[in-house]
Design an enzyme around this catalytic site. Structure first.
Site, mmCIF file in Angstrom:
data_model
loop_
_atom_site.group_PDB
_atom_site.id
_atom_site.type_symbol
_atom_site.label_atom_id
_atom_site.label_comp_id
_atom_site.label_asym_id
_atom_site.label_seq_id
_atom_site.Cartn_x
_atom_site.Cartn_y
_atom_site.Cartn_z
ATOM 1 N N TYR A 42 -14.972 37.784 -7.011
ATOM 2 C CA TYR A 42 -14.911 38.877 -7.347
ATOM 3 C C TYR A 42 -16.000 39.709 -6.345
ATOM 4 C CZ TYR A 42 -16.946 41.231 -10.930
ATOM 5 O OH TYR A 42 -17.832 42.643 -12.134
ATOM 6 N N LYS A 97 7.748 35.219 -26.967
ATOM 7 C CA LYS A 97 8.515 35.014 -26.742
ATOM 8 C C LYS A 97 7.803 35.471 -24.460
ATOM 9 C CE LYS A 97 11.635 37.321 -29.192
ATOM 10 N NZ LYS A 97 13.478 37.238 -28.527
ATOM 11 N N ASP A 165 16.271 43.300 -27.792
ATOM 12 C CA ASP A 165 16.970 43.100 -28.593
ATOM 13 C C ASP A 165 18.401 43.567 -27.562
ATOM 14 O OD1 ASP A 165 15.398 41.886 -30.649
ATOM 15 O OD2 ASP A 165 14.172 43.405 -29.787
ATOM 16 N N ALA A 201 21.093 45.665 -31.393
ATOM 17 C CA ALA A 201 21.372 44.748 -31.050
ATOM 18 C C ALA A 201 22.645 45.166 -30.959
ATOM 19 C CB ALA A 201 21.523 43.182 -31.547
ATOM 20 N N ASN A 290 18.055 37.074 -37.535
ATOM 21 C CA ASN A 290 17.254 36.218 -37.764
ATOM 22 C C ASN A 290 15.862 36.882 -38.616
ATOM 23 O OD1 ASN A 290 17.302 34.482 -35.730
ATOM 24 N ND2 ASN A 290 16.989 36.008 -34.317
#
Ligand code: NDP
Ligand code: PYR
Ligand code: MG
Length: 432
Positions: A42, A97, A165, A201, A290
Site C-alpha cells: 500500500y 463460471k 453461449d 447458441a 440446461n
C-alpha cells in the site's frame, strides 16, 4: 447409458450456502502480515508500480493481475434455459463460471452481474472495464441482443470479448459433431442438421458447423415459431435471416424427419420420442438445453437404440457443454496477450478437443467419473471437463492459432517451457 446419481434441491442449496454463501473468495498472493508488508503493498510502495504503468501501460502485465484476470459479465436475460431471471438470480451460474476458469485453467475470474437490460446500457457498462481485465467473457445474454452487444464491445475494447453461449457452445458442439460423425460413419458435408433454438447458441453453432463444411441447404433452424425458411416474416432478425433456407418444412416434427443430427439449444422437452423415431439411421442427438434437455437420454435411447446421445449436463455420458472450451480458449488468448479471439482460434480449439477424445483416457478421469473404462465411441465422443490434458492441447492450439493469425501481442517460442508454465498455473491455481 449410465446416468450418475441425481442431485436433489436440498443438496444443491446446501452446496451453495455451506460453509459460506457463494462459490469463491478472494485471497492475497503476497505477504500482508506486518508494517513492512503494508508499506510495500500500500502506501508508499504501491506508488512505484503505478508510475511505471503510467509511463508504460504494458507494465500492468508485470505488476497487476490484469493479464490473468477474466470478468464473467451477465445481465441474466437468458440464464441457462431458465429464461430471463435477471442479473441477481443469474449470479450462481456466473460465480460457477468464474470458479471453473480458476479450477481448469488457473485464470483468476470474477463475476459481474449487472442490472443493464438494454443493449446501450450493457455496452456502456462494460466498455470502461478494460484496465482491470485481460478478457471479457459475456454470459447468458439473450439473443438477438447478444450479437450487437458483442460486436460493439469487440470494437470498443482492446482485449478479447467472447460471448461464451455463442462461441464456447459452438466450438464444443462442432468438436462433438466431428466425432459423432466419425463414430457413425457419416460424411460431415452430407449431414442433414436440425438446430432447435436460433438464439445465442443456435446461431453460432450452425455458423461454425457450416464453416467446417456442412452445407447451408442441409441445415434447418427452428425457433418458437417453427422452421426458419426464406420468406418468413415473423420473429426474424439478421442472424436468422442469414441462415434461412428454401424449404417447405414448417414444424420441428417436419424438420427432423430423415435428419442425421438434432442440435437442441432451446428448451426442456422440445423433442419427442415420436420425432426421434423419424430420424435417419444412427441419429446424432445433442440435447444441450440446461438444466433440462430437449429430450432425456433415457427417452431418446428408448426411441432409438442406434442413437448417439449427448446433453449439456454433468450427470450423463457425452457432456457437450462450453465448460470444455472457455477456460482453455481464454488461457491461450491471455498467454499470447491476444487482442481478440478470432475464427482461427475457435476452429483450432474445436479440432483440438475433437482429437483429444480419440486418445486413451487417463486414470484420473476414470476415477473422477467412477468408471472402469472410457473409450472413443458412441458413449464417449468428447473429453470430460476433468481431463487434465485439455489445458495443454487446447490452450496450445489456440495460442498457435493466435500467433499464426496475427492477433497475438506476445509470441510463445519455447513450447516445452510453456507446458511447464501451464502445469504451474494449474498446480498453484487459486481462485481470487
Ligand atoms: N450445453 C451448453 O454448453 C449450452 C447450452 N445452452 C442452452 O441452450 C438454450 C438456449 O440458450 P441461448 O441460445 O443462450 O438462449 P437465447 O435466449 O439466446 O435463445 C433461445 C432460442 O431458443 C428458442 N426457443 C425457446 N424455446 C423453444 C422451443 N420450445 N422450441 C424451439 N425454439 C425454442 C428461442 O426462439 P425465439 O427466437 O423464437 O424466441 C430462441 O431462438 C438454453 O437451454 C441453454 O441452457 C446454451 C449455451 C451453452
Ligand atoms: C452451459 C451454458 O452456458 C448455458 O447453458 O447457458
Ligand atoms: Mg450460458
Amino acid at each position: 447409458m449410465q446416468a450418475s446419481k441425481k442431485v436433489t434441491q436440498e443438496e444443491a442449496n446446501q452446496y451453495h450456502s455451506d460453509p459460506t454463501p457463494g462459490k469463491f473468495k478472494i485471497v492475497p498472493t503476497k505477504p500482508m502480515n506486518n508494517q513492512r508488508d503494508l508499506s510495500l503493498a500500500y502506501s508508499p510502495g504501491v506508488a512505484v508500480p503505478c508510475l511505471e504503468i503510467h509511463a508504460n501501460p504494458e507494465k500492468a502485465f508485470d505488476y497487476t493481475n490484469k493479464g490473468n484476470m477474466v470478468a464473467v459479465i451477465s445481465n441474466g436475460t437468458a440464464v441457462l434455459g431458465l429464461g430471463n431471471l435477471g442479473a441477481l438470480a443469474g449470479k450462481p451460474v456466473m460465480e460457477g463460471k468464474s470458479v471453473l476458469f480458476g479450477k481448469f485453467a488457473g485464470i483468476n475470474s470474477i463475476d459481474l452481474c449487472v442490472d443493464a437490460y438494454t443493449i446501450d446500457e450493457f455496452v456502456n457498462c462494460v466498455k470502461f472495464l478494460g484496465p482491470s481485465f485481460g478478457g471479457i467473457n459475456l454470459e447468458d445474454i439473450k439473443g438477438p441482443d447478444c450479437f450487437e452487444v458483442e460486436e460493439r464491445l469487440k470494437k470498443l475494447m482492446n482485449i478479447p470479448v467472447f460471448h461464451d453461449d455463442q462461441h464456447g457452445t459452438a466450438i464444443i458442439c462442432l468438436a462433438g459433431l466431428i466425432n459423432a460423425c466419425e463414430s457413425s460413419g457419416k460424411k460431415f458435408e452430407d449431414l442433414r442438421i436440425v438446430c432447435n433454438g436460433a438464439g445465442a447458441a443456435g446461431i453460432a453453432c450452425v455458423n461454425l458447423i457450416q464453416t467446417y463444411g456442412a452445407r447451408k441447404e442441409n441445415c434447418l433452424m427452428v425457433d418458437t415459431r417453427g422452421v426458419i425458411y426464406q420468406g418468413r416474416t415473423e420473429g426474424m432478425n439478421p442472424q436468422k435471416e442469414g441462415l434461412a433456407v428454401d424449404t417447405d418444412r414448417r414444424t420441428l416434427a417436419d424438420a427432423v424427419r430423415d435428419a442425421d443430427v438434432f442440435i437442441g439449444v432451446s428448451a426442456k422437452g422440445a423433442l419427442t420420442k415420436e420425432m426421434v423415431k423419424t430420424m435417419a439411421r444412427d441419429p446424432i442427438i445433442f440435447a444441450m438445453a440446461n438444466p433440462d434437455p430437449e429430450i432425456t437420454p433415457e427417452d431418446a435411447r428408448e426411441a432409438r437404440d442406434d442413437a448417439i446421445i449427448a446433453t449439456g449436463r454433468s450427470d450423463y455420458p457425452n457432456q457437450i457443454n462450453n465448460v470444455l472450451c472457455f477456460p482453455f480458449i481464454f488461457r491461450g488468448a491471455l498467454d499470447t496477450r491476444s487482442s481478440q479471439i478470432n475464427e482461427h482460434m475457435k476452429m483450432a480449439a474445436a479440432k483440438a478437443i475433437a482429437a483429444l477424445a480419440r486418445e486413451p483416457v487417463p486414470k484420473e478421469v476414470l476415477q473422477a467419473y467412477g468408471r472402469d473404462t472410457m473409450e472413443f465411441g458412441r458413449e464417449y465422443i468428447i473429453p470430460t471437463p476433468f481431463d487434465p490434458r485439455l489445458i495443454y492441447v487446447v490452450s496450445k492450439a489456440v495460442a498457435k492459432a493466435a500467433m499464426e493469425s496475427g492477433v497475438a501481442r506476445v509470441q510463445i517460442t519455447d513450447w516445452d517451457l510453456y507446458d511447464q508454465q501451464l502445469h504451474d498455473r494449474i498446480k498453484g491455481s487459486q481462485i481470487i
